[in-house]
Scaffold this active site. Structure first.
Site, short mmCIF file in Angstrom:
data_model
loop_
_atom_site.label_atom_id
_atom_site.label_comp_id
_atom_site.label_asym_id
_atom_site.label_seq_id
_atom_site.Cartn_x
_atom_site.Cartn_y
_atom_site.Cartn_z
N LYS A 178 1.00 -1.14 0.11
CA LYS A 178 0.16 0.07 -0.10
C LYS A 178 0.88 1.21 0.02
CE LYS A 178 -1.66 1.71 3.95
NZ LYS A 178 -1.70 3.36 4.08
N ASN A 179 1.85 1.08 0.91
CA ASN A 179 2.52 2.34 1.11
C ASN A 179 3.58 2.72 -0.29
OD1 ASN A 179 1.57 2.86 3.68
ND2 ASN A 179 3.25 2.06 4.72
N CYS B 191 -4.58 7.94 10.10
CA CYS B 191 -4.36 7.53 11.11
C CYS B 191 -4.17 8.37 12.30
CB CYS B 191 -3.38 6.20 11.11
SG CYS B 191 -3.93 4.83 10.49
N VAL C 129 3.02 18.48 7.21
CA VAL C 129 3.33 18.55 5.69
C VAL C 129 4.24 19.77 5.48
CG1 VAL C 129 1.53 17.27 5.11
CG2 VAL C 129 1.26 19.84 5.15
N ASP C 130 4.72 20.41 6.66
CA ASP C 130 5.46 21.52 6.41
C ASP C 130 6.91 21.25 5.73
OD1 ASP C 130 6.64 19.95 8.82
OD2 ASP C 130 7.85 21.85 9.22
N GLN C 131 7.27 19.93 5.80
CA GLN C 131 8.66 19.53 4.97
C GLN C 131 8.38 19.73 3.42
OE1 GLN C 131 12.02 19.20 6.58
NE2 GLN C 131 10.69 20.28 7.90
N ARG D 181 -7.84 -1.05 5.44
CA ARG D 181 -7.11 0.10 4.79
C ARG D 181 -5.61 -0.43 4.38
NH1 ARG D 181 -5.49 4.40 7.98
NH2 ARG D 181 -4.64 5.28 6.26
#
Length: 422
Positions: free
Chosen positions: A22-23, A116, A123-125, A399
């Site tokens: 999935k990842n 999760c 998400v700042d990076q 998921r």
């Protein structure tokens, strides 16, 4: 909301075929947006997160469809660059469409993601890197609005991530593939799923060096073309089923997988007393006695993966002796501990450290899945417990584990899905 009813005291043994990761599949699906010609992706698992991302990409006017384990995508008909909250809220990987949209079309509007509740994953990076590439970024009403610099092309740059981030590395290498000039990225994530994405980008015509290292150099190209590619096997699914053998003195053979993806986990399995054998595309775990206690410290790849922490803890609950776990990746990733304790475990948590005192066996109880990987640890624990356990909120497990009850039944687990709406 479905539940699992598990009748325990199973010996987990048999063969199971591993699905695509999935990842890995999610960033590869996002990367399809970069291609000007059709792309075909094989070994794609049938999971809710995959269906969500396909729906999100299709909502942009892109022709994308899944048949069996193959996804085909043609971006010629794209008519908007928008990822709505209703879809993005269910999983964090939705943010991965931001880089490809911004790089190829010069603009994007993507909702801040959900997923999760296992801790802060900012998400700042991602956004700092895009700004370093000349993008104008604003966050308004829960949406990231991004605009490429004048001329519509991101600009190559030198950027080092403040912290190792898998999603950030993936998003930025996708964007850099079509940027004007050369991008040098430092402190990159080394996970196999990042390597898989970089290899697919190369198959699409990208120029990337340093794949699999902490520093990648991406020489931007004018355009990317479609390709045919297969998703890497799911190392976490592999480890989860192998873990069942250790908990039940079982014997599990996982097929269509690779031991090279799972080295730190297999080493811990051996430390716990398992016999591990492997070939080019299979891994077998055999367990005869009670597991031995171990100490585990989660780290970014190639260290011990946080996504296997809960499964190893479930084994350690039955070990002879006391095990210590230190979780270095996510601050909320011990939410499975109270549930394992309900099943008879003896675990104490102090901050990032969990001390697990081994018990002889689990006892059946109703429990609640709290996140994707924790849900699998509860399933495995319930399979060993005497009596019937009811596991609630199993949408988490859906998921990340394809055909989970069918695969568990093939390994001897007495498991039934209950639809509470029926």
């Amino acid at each position: 909301m479905d539940q699992f009813l598990i009748t325990g005291s199973s010996r987990i043994a048999g063969e199971v075929t591993i699905s695509g990761a999935k990842n890995a599949a999610l960033p590869l699906l996002a990367a399809m947006i970069l291609a000007e010609t059709p792309t075909t992706l094989h070994n794609v698992p049938s999971l809710q997160d995959v269906r969500t991302l396909i729906e999100l990409i299709g909502g942009m006017g892109i022709k994308i469809q899944k048949q069996d384990d193959t996804v085909t995508c043609d971006t010629k008909s794209i008519d908007n660059f928008y990822a709505p909250y209703d879809l993005v809220k269910t999983m964090r990987a939705s943010i991965l469409v931001l880089g490809p949209l911004l790089a190829r079309f010069g603009e994007a509007e993507v909702s801040l993601p959900g997923g999760c509740a296992i801790g802060s994953r900012p998400v700042d990076q991602h956004l700092k890197a895009f700004e370093a590439m000349g993008a104008e970024i604003s966050v308004e009403n829960g949406y990231v609005k991004a605009q490429a610099p004048k001329g519509g092309k991101l600009l190559g740059c030198n950027f080092s991530f403040d912290m190792i981030t898998v999603g950030g590395t993936e998003n930025v290498i996708m964007a850099a593939a079509l940027a004007k000039g050369t991008t040098v990225l430092g402190n990159c994530a080394l996970e196999p799923e990042v390597v898989d994405l970089a290899n697919m980008l190369v198959a699409m015509g990208a120029k990337i060096s340093g794949i699999g290292t902490s520093t990648m150099t991406i020489e931007g190209v004018e355009r990317l073309h479609g390709c045919e590619y297969s998703v890497v096997p799911d190392r976490i699914e592999t480890g989860s089923y192998l873990a069942g053998a250790l908990m039940t003195r079982g014997d599990v053979l996982t097929k269509k997988t690779s031991a090279l993806l799972l080295t730190p986990v297999l080493e811990k399995f051996e430390d716990m007393g398992a016999t591990i054998t492997s070939g080019d595309d299979w891994i077998r775990a055999q367990m005869k006695g009670r597991p031995k206690a171990v100490d585990i410290r989660t780290q970014p790849h190639p260290g011990f993966p946080t996504d296997m922490q809960a499964q190893l803890m479930a084994i350690a609950c039955l070990a002879d002796g006391t095990s210590t776990f230190i979780e270095n990746i996510f601050e909320n990733r011990y939410m499975h501990v109270p549930e394992l304790n309900r099943l008879g475990a003896s675990i104490q948590v102090d901050g990032h450290t969990a001390v697990v005192r081994g018990v002889e066996n689990f006892t059946a109880a109703p429990v609640m899945a709290t996140d994707l990987r924790a849900s699998m640890s509860l399933v495995m624990a319930a399979a060993t417990a005497e009596g019937e356990s009811l596991i609630d909120r199993i949408y988490h497990i859906d998921r990340g584990y394809e055909h989970v009850e069918d695969k568990l039944r093939s390994l001897g687990v007495n498991i039934e899905r209950i639809n509470t709406n029926a």
